[in-house]
Design a protein around this motif. Structure first.
Motif, PDB file in Angstrom:
ATOM      1  N   ALA A  70      -3.011   4.632  -1.159  1.00 40.46           N
ATOM      2  CA  ALA A  70      -2.839   4.892   0.274  1.00 40.46           C
ATOM      3  C   ALA A  70      -4.174   4.843   0.993  1.00 40.46           C
ATOM      4  CB  ALA A  70      -2.187   6.257   0.473  1.00 40.46           C
ATOM      5  N   GLY A  74       0.609  12.957  -0.737  1.00 39.28           N
ATOM      6  CA  GLY A  74      -0.206  12.468  -1.839  1.00 39.28           C
ATOM      7  C   GLY A  74      -1.396  13.349  -2.158  1.00 39.28           C
ATOM      8  N   THR A  83       5.730   3.967  -3.278  1.00 39.03           N
ATOM      9  CA  THR A  83       5.472   5.389  -3.501  1.00 39.03           C
ATOM     10  C   THR A  83       4.363   5.674  -4.504  1.00 39.03           C
ATOM     11  OG1 THR A  83       7.230   5.447  -5.166  1.00 39.03           O
ATOM     12  CG2 THR A  83       7.827   6.020  -2.896  1.00 39.03           C
ATOM     13  N   ARG A  84       3.924   4.675  -5.266  1.00 39.04           N
ATOM     14  CA  ARG A  84       2.829   4.935  -6.200  1.00 39.04           C
ATOM     15  C   ARG A  84       2.083   3.643  -6.511  1.00 39.04           C
ATOM     16  NH1 ARG A  84       3.715   4.176 -11.860  1.00 39.04           N
ATOM     17  NH2 ARG A  84       5.791   3.389 -12.367  1.00 39.04           N
ATOM     18  N   ASP A 124      -0.910  15.416   3.512  1.00 40.70           N
ATOM     19  CA  ASP A 124       0.131  14.430   3.216  1.00 40.70           C
ATOM     20  C   ASP A 124       0.745  14.719   1.854  1.00 40.70           C
ATOM     21  OD1 ASP A 124      -1.582  13.434   1.276  1.00 40.70           O
ATOM     22  OD2 ASP A 124      -1.698  11.421   2.106  1.00 40.70           O
ATOM     23  N   THR A 165       0.060   9.381   2.998  1.00 43.25           N
ATOM     24  CA  THR A 165       1.414   9.149   2.506  1.00 43.25           C
ATOM     25  C   THR A 165       2.374  10.135   3.155  1.00 43.25           C
ATOM     26  OG1 THR A 165       0.488   8.509   0.358  1.00 43.25           O
ATOM     27  CG2 THR A 165       2.852   8.936   0.447  1.00 43.25           C
ATOM     28  N   ARG A 215       0.854  -1.192   0.000  1.00 44.56           N
ATOM     29  CA  ARG A 215       0.000   0.000   0.000  1.00 44.56           C
ATOM     30  C   ARG A 215       0.888   1.240   0.000  1.00 44.56           C
ATOM     31  NH1 ARG A 215      -5.271   0.881   0.845  1.00 44.56           N
ATOM     32  NH2 ARG A 215      -5.653  -1.260   1.563  1.00 44.56           N
ATOM     33  N   VAL A 216       0.541   2.204  -0.830  1.00 44.74           N
ATOM     34  CA  VAL A 216       1.317   3.442  -0.908  1.00 44.74           C
ATOM     35  C   VAL A 216       1.446   4.059   0.481  1.00 44.74           C
ATOM     36  CG1 VAL A 216       1.321   5.819  -1.773  1.00 44.74           C
ATOM     37  CG2 VAL A 216       0.708   3.942  -3.302  1.00 44.74           C
ATOM     38  N   GLY A 217       2.691   4.416   0.851  1.00 49.90           N
ATOM     39  CA  GLY A 217       2.947   5.095   2.114  1.00 49.90           C
ATOM     40  C   GLY A 217       3.059   4.215   3.325  1.00 49.90           C
TER      41      GLY A 217
END
Length: 219
Positions: free
Chosen positions: A129, A205, A99-100, A203, A160, A46-48
């Motif tokens: 995220a 994101g 990160t993505r 954040d 994130t 998962r992102v973050g």
């Protein structure tokens, strides 16, 4: 004729019946049982969020730990293939903070102490995220006292990193301010009273979350 389970090579087998002899060549080769036992796909990242997806091998021969390498493809951005860094006898991993959002495919190779190898291709998906929230659990920050240094932490969840905090409404106790990172209300209050204000966290994101808090400053 008895053949040792560890024997490798060739042997000629002959048989005679009614004066007729027939021969055949028997070839014995070694067969490695080394295999990568972890199923694909790996658990989603998962992102973050911190991630560790473990990959294990079994049944190697020879001495020493399994040696690992990434032989094709890439892991998702922000993650890394640990290779032999875990210092475990038969386990490696993909670790880090994605990160993505993306899905990648990559192939890893395991090599045992006898030189046998096994390869396997994995897929790993990175989900968006989690929603950004403020997780203090209460809207009442701890009491303070006039003239005494004060500090109260603000806690984010999801989103994130990194995070940035700010006051967007209401009134802080005179002498206190909101620290952008890490999130804290701090300073030395100068005036007694009860104060209500709203903070916002952003954040990296693009998500935001806000919450109203109250602080009571005692004389």
């Amino acid at each position: 004729m008895t053949i040792s389970p560890s024997a490798v090579g060739t042997a000629t087998i002959s048989a005679t019946y009614n004066g007729v002899t027939r021969s055949a060549v028997l070839t014995v080769t070694s067969q490695s049982l080394l295999r990568i036992t972890t199923n694909s796909p790996l658990p989603n990242a998962r992102v973050g969020a911190n991630y560790a997806g473990f990959i294990e091998a079994c049944c190697g021969q020879g001495s020493g730990p399994i040696r690992w390498s990434l032989v094709n493809g890439t892991v998702p951005d922000g993650l890394r293939f640990a290779g032999n860094d875990l210092k475990l006898s038969q386990t490696t991993a993909v670790t880090g903070v994605a990160t993505r959002v993306q899905t990648t495919t990559f192939t890893v190779r395991a090599r045992d102490g006898a030189g046998n190898t096994a390869t396997k291709t994995f897929t790993l998906t990175v989900d968006p995220a989690s929603p950004l929230v403020i997780t203090n659990g209460t809207d009442q920050l701890r009491d303070g006292n006039v003239g005494v240094a004060y500090q109260a932490s603000l806690f984010p969840g999801g989103g994130t990193p990194p995070y940035s905090w700010s006051r967007i409404a209401g009134t802080l106790p005179p002498g206190l301010s909101v620290q952008a990172s890490p999130g804290r209300v701090l300073g030395t209050p100068t005036t007694a009273g009860t104060y209500t204000f709203t903070v916002r966290v952003n954040d990296s994101g693009g998500q935001t979350a806000s919450q109203q808090f109250t602080i009571r400053i005692l004389p």
